[in-house]
Design a protein around this motif. Structure first.
Motif, PDB file in Angstrom:
ATOM      1  N   ASN A   1     -11.309   7.123   7.607  1.00  0.00           N
ATOM      2  CA  ASN A   1     -11.172   7.305   6.166  1.00  0.00           C
ATOM      3  C   ASN A   1      -9.830   6.810   5.637  1.00  0.00           C
ATOM      4  O   ASN A   1      -9.375   7.237   4.596  1.00  0.00           O
ATOM      5  CB  ASN A   1     -11.357   8.775   5.804  1.00  0.00           C
ATOM      6  N   PHE A   2      -9.201   5.926   6.361  1.00  0.00           N
ATOM      7  CA  PHE A   2      -7.896   5.397   5.971  1.00  0.00           C
ATOM      8  C   PHE A   2      -8.004   4.583   4.690  1.00  0.00           C
ATOM      9  O   PHE A   2      -7.177   4.689   3.795  1.00  0.00           O
ATOM     10  CB  PHE A   2      -7.366   4.532   7.115  1.00  0.00           C
TER      11      PHE A   2
ATOM     12  N   GLY B   1       2.624   3.059  -2.332  1.00  0.00           N
ATOM     13  CA  GLY B   1       2.808   1.656  -2.701  1.00  0.00           C
ATOM     14  C   GLY B   1       3.300   0.816  -1.535  1.00  0.00           C
ATOM     15  O   GLY B   1       2.855  -0.322  -1.339  1.00  0.00           O
ATOM     16  N   ILE B   2       4.208   1.369  -0.749  1.00  0.00           N
ATOM     17  CA  ILE B   2       4.697   0.657   0.433  1.00  0.00           C
ATOM     18  C   ILE B   2       3.567   0.464   1.440  1.00  0.00           C
ATOM     19  O   ILE B   2       3.396  -0.624   2.005  1.00  0.00           O
ATOM     20  CB  ILE B   2       5.887   1.408   1.057  1.00  0.00           C
ATOM     21  N   LEU B   3       2.778   1.523   1.678  1.00  0.00           N
ATOM     22  CA  LEU B   3       1.650   1.418   2.614  1.00  0.00           C
ATOM     23  C   LEU B   3       0.629   0.385   2.149  1.00  0.00           C
ATOM     24  O   LEU B   3       0.114  -0.403   2.952  1.00  0.00           O
ATOM     25  CB  LEU B   3       0.971   2.767   2.793  1.00  0.00           C
ATOM     26  N   VAL B   4       0.343   0.372   0.869  1.00  0.00           N
ATOM     27  CA  VAL B   4      -0.619  -0.579   0.318  1.00  0.00           C
ATOM     28  C   VAL B   4      -0.115  -2.007   0.529  1.00  0.00           C
ATOM     29  O   VAL B   4      -0.878  -2.900   0.918  1.00  0.00           O
ATOM     30  CB  VAL B   4      -0.853  -0.288  -1.186  1.00  0.00           C
ATOM     31  N   ASP B   5       1.171  -2.215   0.305  1.00  0.00           N
ATOM     32  CA  ASP B   5       1.739  -3.551   0.465  1.00  0.00           C
ATOM     33  C   ASP B   5       1.723  -3.995   1.922  1.00  0.00           C
ATOM     34  O   ASP B   5       1.375  -5.138   2.230  1.00  0.00           O
ATOM     35  CB  ASP B   5       3.166  -3.559  -0.083  1.00  0.00           C
ATOM     36  N   GLU B   6       2.097  -3.114   2.820  1.00  0.00           N
ATOM     37  CA  GLU B   6       2.172  -3.472   4.235  1.00  0.00           C
ATOM     38  C   GLU B   6       0.800  -3.673   4.865  1.00  0.00           C
ATOM     39  O   GLU B   6       0.650  -4.463   5.786  1.00  0.00           O
ATOM     40  CB  GLU B   6       2.938  -2.397   5.019  1.00  0.00           C
ATOM     41  N   LEU B   7      -0.207  -2.961   4.407  1.00  0.00           N
ATOM     42  CA  LEU B   7      -1.538  -3.043   4.996  1.00  0.00           C
ATOM     43  C   LEU B   7      -2.470  -3.994   4.260  1.00  0.00           C
ATOM     44  O   LEU B   7      -3.655  -4.093   4.593  1.00  0.00           O
ATOM     45  CB  LEU B   7      -2.173  -1.647   5.052  1.00  0.00           C
ATOM     46  N   ASN B   8      -1.968  -4.671   3.240  1.00  0.00           N
ATOM     47  CA  ASN B   8      -2.754  -5.613   2.436  1.00  0.00           C
ATOM     48  C   ASN B   8      -4.010  -4.960   1.858  1.00  0.00           C
ATOM     49  O   ASN B   8      -5.101  -5.497   1.937  1.00  0.00           O
ATOM     50  CB  ASN B   8      -3.129  -6.856   3.256  1.00  0.00           C
ATOM     51  N   LEU B   9      -3.818  -3.769   1.308  1.00  0.00           N
ATOM     52  CA  LEU B   9      -4.904  -3.054   0.643  1.00  0.00           C
ATOM     53  C   LEU B   9      -4.593  -2.990  -0.841  1.00  0.00           C
ATOM     54  O   LEU B   9      -3.527  -3.381  -1.290  1.00  0.00           O
ATOM     55  CB  LEU B   9      -5.036  -1.638   1.212  1.00  0.00           C
ATOM     56  N   SER B  10      -5.524  -2.464  -1.604  1.00  0.00           N
ATOM     57  CA  SER B  10      -5.252  -2.220  -3.021  1.00  0.00           C
ATOM     58  C   SER B  10      -4.954  -0.735  -3.204  1.00  0.00           C
ATOM     59  O   SER B  10      -5.438   0.104  -2.459  1.00  0.00           O
ATOM     60  CB  SER B  10      -6.438  -2.640  -3.887  1.00  0.00           C
TER      61      SER B  10
ATOM     62  N   LEU C   1      -6.605   2.105  -0.455  1.00  0.00           N
ATOM     63  CA  LEU C   1      -5.972   3.141   0.349  1.00  0.00           C
ATOM     64  C   LEU C   1      -6.334   4.519  -0.197  1.00  0.00           C
ATOM     65  O   LEU C   1      -6.068   4.831  -1.355  1.00  0.00           O
ATOM     66  CB  LEU C   1      -4.452   2.968   0.344  1.00  0.00           C
ATOM     67  N   THR C   2      -6.951   5.337   0.628  1.00  0.00           N
ATOM     68  CA  THR C   2      -7.357   6.680   0.201  1.00  0.00           C
ATOM     69  C   THR C   2      -6.736   7.771   1.067  1.00  0.00           C
ATOM     70  O   THR C   2      -7.103   8.928   0.937  1.00  0.00           O
ATOM     71  CB  THR C   2      -8.890   6.822   0.246  1.00  0.00           C
ATOM     72  N   LEU C   3      -5.814   7.396   1.915  1.00  0.00           N
ATOM     73  CA  LEU C   3      -5.233   8.350   2.857  1.00  0.00           C
ATOM     74  C   LEU C   3      -4.437   9.448   2.152  1.00  0.00           C
ATOM     75  O   LEU C   3      -4.459  10.598   2.572  1.00  0.00           O
ATOM     76  CB  LEU C   3      -4.332   7.604   3.847  1.00  0.00           C
ATOM     77  N   LEU C   4      -3.752   9.122   1.064  1.00  0.00           N
ATOM     78  CA  LEU C   4      -2.879  10.086   0.400  1.00  0.00           C
ATOM     79  C   LEU C   4      -3.542  10.796  -0.782  1.00  0.00           C
ATOM     80  O   LEU C   4      -2.902  11.626  -1.433  1.00  0.00           O
ATOM     81  CB  LEU C   4      -1.600   9.389  -0.060  1.00  0.00           C
ATOM     82  N   ASP C   5      -4.786  10.488  -1.054  1.00  0.00           N
ATOM     83  CA  ASP C   5      -5.482  11.142  -2.175  1.00  0.00           C
ATOM     84  C   ASP C   5      -5.536  12.662  -2.051  1.00  0.00           C
ATOM     85  O   ASP C   5      -5.333  13.365  -3.043  1.00  0.00           O
ATOM     86  CB  ASP C   5      -6.892  10.579  -2.333  1.00  0.00           C
TER      87      ASP C   5
END
Length: 103
Positions: free
Chosen positions: A7-8, A64-73, A14-18
């Motif tokens: 569910n990452f 935002g950092i995680l989204v940028d590093e993992l190439n997700l939206s 990115l839904t990990l921090l929701d």
């Protein structure tokens, strides 16, 4: 892309921090009920509200950092929850100051 945690990300978002944003929003809503029911010192309320806002902003920044590093939206719900948390905490602060002035 395959991740070790299923569910990452969902549909490239990115839904990990929701759940953390949801928890902060629920905590803020419960805090409004506490402020309405009990008289709280406005200085303590200012400290707690600032802490919650800064914690939520830091969580949003990290997402935002995680989204940028993992190439997700990024999830637009995270931004909306951050704005809701800020608004709720400002309302709590105003209520605390108004209740303290009435005494």
């Amino acid at each position: 892309m395959n991740y070790t945690y299923e569910n990452f990300a969902k549909d490239g978002t990115l839904t990990l921090l929701d759940p953390l944003f949801t928890l902060m929003l629920i905590f803020s809503a419960l805090f409004v009920i506490i402020v309405l029911r009990f008289a709280i010192n406005p200085k303590i309320m200012l400290f707690i509200g600032t802490f919650i806002i800064l914690l939520s902003a830091q969580l949003f920044y990290i997402s935002g950092i995680l989204v940028d590093e993992l190439n997700l939206s990024g999830s637009k719900n995270d931004f909306y929850m951050l704005i809701a948390i800020v608004v709720i905490q400002v309302i709590c602060l105003v209520i605390a100051f108004v209740k303290s002035k009435k005494k």
